[in-house]
Motif scaffolding. Sequence first.
Motif, mmCIF file in Angstrom:
data_model
loop_
_atom_site.group_PDB
_atom_site.id
_atom_site.type_symbol
_atom_site.label_atom_id
_atom_site.label_comp_id
_atom_site.label_asym_id
_atom_site.label_seq_id
_atom_site.Cartn_x
_atom_site.Cartn_y
_atom_site.Cartn_z
ATOM 1 N N TYR A 99 52.127 55.569 32.554
ATOM 2 C CA TYR A 99 50.816 54.965 32.767
ATOM 3 C C TYR A 99 49.734 55.659 31.940
ATOM 4 O O TYR A 99 48.730 55.036 31.581
ATOM 5 C CB TYR A 99 50.471 54.953 34.252
ATOM 6 C CG TYR A 99 51.196 53.858 35.004
ATOM 7 C CD1 TYR A 99 51.145 52.540 34.567
ATOM 8 C CD2 TYR A 99 51.959 54.138 36.127
ATOM 9 C CE1 TYR A 99 51.823 51.538 35.227
ATOM 10 C CE2 TYR A 99 52.650 53.137 36.807
ATOM 11 C CZ TYR A 99 52.573 51.841 36.346
ATOM 12 O OH TYR A 99 53.254 50.842 36.993
ATOM 13 N N HIS A 106 45.718 48.920 27.837
ATOM 14 C CA HIS A 106 45.585 47.747 28.699
ATOM 15 C C HIS A 106 44.378 46.949 28.216
ATOM 16 O O HIS A 106 43.288 47.487 28.080
ATOM 17 C CB HIS A 106 45.396 48.195 30.145
ATOM 18 C CG HIS A 106 45.357 47.080 31.130
ATOM 19 N ND1 HIS A 106 44.287 46.865 31.960
ATOM 20 C CD2 HIS A 106 46.260 46.126 31.431
ATOM 21 C CE1 HIS A 106 44.542 45.826 32.734
ATOM 22 N NE2 HIS A 106 45.731 45.362 32.422
ATOM 23 N N ALA A 418 59.132 44.781 36.445
ATOM 24 C CA ALA A 418 58.214 44.528 37.552
ATOM 25 C C ALA A 418 58.593 43.213 38.209
ATOM 26 O O ALA A 418 59.060 42.288 37.538
ATOM 27 C CB ALA A 418 56.766 44.478 37.069
ATOM 28 N N GLN A 420 57.762 40.470 41.818
ATOM 29 C CA GLN A 420 56.940 40.088 42.963
ATOM 30 C C GLN A 420 57.860 39.755 44.135
ATOM 31 O O GLN A 420 58.687 38.844 44.030
ATOM 32 C CB GLN A 420 56.077 38.882 42.614
ATOM 33 C CG GLN A 420 55.043 39.166 41.540
ATOM 34 C CD GLN A 420 54.306 37.912 41.101
ATOM 35 O OE1 GLN A 420 54.922 36.902 40.792
ATOM 36 N NE2 GLN A 420 52.989 37.979 41.084
ATOM 37 N N PHE A 429 52.709 42.571 42.084
ATOM 38 C CA PHE A 429 53.547 43.469 41.299
ATOM 39 C C PHE A 429 53.326 44.904 41.758
ATOM 40 O O PHE A 429 52.196 45.367 41.837
ATOM 41 C CB PHE A 429 53.204 43.368 39.809
ATOM 42 C CG PHE A 429 53.650 42.088 39.167
ATOM 43 C CD1 PHE A 429 54.983 41.897 38.823
ATOM 44 C CD2 PHE A 429 52.745 41.078 38.884
ATOM 45 C CE1 PHE A 429 55.398 40.723 38.215
ATOM 46 C CE2 PHE A 429 53.150 39.894 38.273
ATOM 47 C CZ PHE A 429 54.492 39.720 37.942
ATOM 48 N N GLY A 432 55.662 48.692 36.845
ATOM 49 C CA GLY A 432 55.602 48.191 35.485
ATOM 50 C C GLY A 432 54.189 48.008 34.957
ATOM 51 O O GLY A 432 53.195 48.292 35.638
ATOM 52 N N PRO A 433 54.062 47.526 33.723
ATOM 53 C CA PRO A 433 52.731 47.284 33.146
ATOM 54 C C PRO A 433 51.906 46.315 33.979
ATOM 55 O O PRO A 433 50.670 46.397 33.982
ATOM 56 C CB PRO A 433 53.059 46.693 31.770
ATOM 57 C CG PRO A 433 54.444 47.170 31.457
ATOM 58 C CD PRO A 433 55.152 47.235 32.771
ATOM 59 N N GLU A 434 52.576 45.402 34.684
ATOM 60 C CA GLU A 434 51.844 44.413 35.486
ATOM 61 C C GLU A 434 51.062 45.047 36.628
ATOM 62 O O GLU A 434 50.111 44.448 37.144
ATOM 63 C CB GLU A 434 52.819 43.371 36.027
ATOM 64 C CG GLU A 434 53.347 42.396 34.983
ATOM 65 C CD GLU A 434 54.442 42.980 34.113
ATOM 66 O OE1 GLU A 434 54.862 42.305 33.159
ATOM 67 O OE2 GLU A 434 54.896 44.116 34.387
ATOM 68 N N LEU A 435 51.452 46.250 37.038
ATOM 69 C CA LEU A 435 50.695 46.928 38.096
ATOM 70 C C LEU A 435 49.278 47.246 37.630
ATOM 71 O O LEU A 435 48.345 47.297 38.446
ATOM 72 C CB LEU A 435 51.428 48.198 38.545
ATOM 73 C CG LEU A 435 50.809 48.989 39.694
ATOM 74 C CD1 LEU A 435 50.547 48.112 40.917
ATOM 75 C CD2 LEU A 435 51.703 50.175 40.067
ATOM 76 N N ASP A 437 47.491 45.232 35.934
ATOM 77 C CA ASP A 437 46.746 44.002 36.214
ATOM 78 C C ASP A 437 46.340 43.923 37.679
ATOM 79 O O ASP A 437 45.251 43.437 38.013
ATOM 80 C CB ASP A 437 47.582 42.776 35.851
ATOM 81 C CG ASP A 437 47.911 42.703 34.368
ATOM 82 O OD1 ASP A 437 47.089 43.178 33.562
ATOM 83 O OD2 ASP A 437 48.988 42.179 34.033
ATOM 84 N N GLU A 438 47.220 44.383 38.568
ATOM 85 C CA GLU A 438 46.910 44.354 40.000
ATOM 86 C C GLU A 438 45.739 45.276 40.332
ATOM 87 O O GLU A 438 44.968 45.011 41.257
ATOM 88 C CB GLU A 438 48.138 44.764 40.824
ATOM 89 C CG GLU A 438 49.367 43.888 40.643
ATOM 90 C CD GLU A 438 49.252 42.556 41.355
ATOM 91 O OE1 GLU A 438 48.202 42.271 41.969
ATOM 92 O OE2 GLU A 438 50.226 41.779 41.285
ATOM 93 N N THR A 442 39.344 40.659 36.402
ATOM 94 C CA THR A 442 38.956 40.142 35.090
ATOM 95 C C THR A 442 37.578 39.489 35.142
ATOM 96 O O THR A 442 37.295 38.671 36.020
ATOM 97 C CB THR A 442 39.990 39.121 34.589
ATOM 98 O OG1 THR A 442 41.265 39.764 34.499
ATOM 99 C CG2 THR A 442 39.609 38.581 33.230
#
Length: 454
Positions: A99, A106, A418, A420, A429, A432-435, A437-438, A442
């Motif tokens: 991370y 990101h 990742a 769901q 999520f 992973g990278p999607e975390l 986003d969580e 935006t």
Amino acid sequence: MLTVQNDISISDPATGHHVGSLASATQTEVEDAMALARRSFPLWRHTQAAERGAALRAAAAALRDGAAGLAEIHEHETGRPRDEAMAAIDAGVSTLEQYAELGPVHRGRSLLGSWSATDLMVPEPRGVVVALTPWNDPVAVACGLIGAALVTGNCVVHKPSERCPHTGMRLGELLHDAFPAGVLQTLTGGGAVGARLAGHHDADVVAHVGGVETGRHVAMATARTGAKALLENGGNDPLLVDGDVDPVWAAEQAALGSFANAGQICVSVERIYVHRRQADEFLAALTAAARRFSVPPLVDTEHRDKVHDHVSQALAAGARALTGATIPDGPGAHYPATVLSGCTPDMAVMAEETFGPVAPVMVVPDFATGLVEAVRGRYGLAATVLTADMAHAHEAYRTLRAGTVKVNAVFGGAPGGAAQPRGVSGTGFGYGPELLDEMTTTKLVHLTAPGEAG
């Protein structure tokens, strides 16, 4: 109002010896921690992303340096063998380092609008993240949530499980100095402290990894406050054994999935469906594997009693114990690797999360029936299918209602994956990278010159 609780007392699950006691956070301590996190957020969110990544790398280095001592605490508090505890801490270090690299890159998006305007989708930190983490993998899970939250500019108040408060506090101490004051705080306590944090008006995200009932309470609390809920709430993960695989190999996979860490892994195998063509050889090999398996203790005697209750109910309803199924004499929270045959869908060992070293087996007439049974239920965390038939493999991964589907291996996977969860197993999520986003939200930005009709 938070009721003041007694100290949290921990016994070594292997020996029953007293490990230590820690005071539960008071109402004032909870309020002070949340207020400090809120005050610290503006400075941390304005810290350059590269600097936040550097802080996370420093935290990872501190955790690596303190790993041996933390692994000792982890072992005596949760029963996880020292080498496995070290491996879990190494995974936590790697997660923080990942991370630290992913956070600064990101990014949002630019959009194609009018010639005289610029349109952007910009990610921003959400604010204060409450992280409620479990006892079965307390370091790696915490590092994932903490790392993703901090590197994107959020502040974190972390409450580790009351079953491993010393592990959680030591983790917090190791990471603390890498960040400015108030950016990362650790509080100890049981359900009352967790509930107060989950429902706090200053929480913007509540990330919970643990049981379904607690996750449900977290979801209700965040629905009242408007905070985002990020939940991984356990599972009842099926293993489907097709009629064309080596039954001895399949039994070794089933044993690993059912008994590793005493079945106390979020994606442990919880129920098994075996093709009748393989049933006799599979059950014999699984029973032999169970008798060879070195099973660590369960986290405590309370949890051990819950596991045994599921087994006892199954036996009373007609299941047969091929090995195990008895509480051994002596101290600690030990329970043997247990294989049950003749199980039916209505038994708790098949319908609920047992979270212990229990392999309940149901024989099915064909792959299609096994798949129908594997889909049954309200959980949807993970599932495994063992098959040599690629058509069956594709049918399984497309049909199974689970966040993760593994074909021909109960554990494993590429870094950065990742998923769901489905059903009561959670939402969002968790890895992973999607975390990242969580942990962010935006904002749409439209830029144009004065007087322009962008």
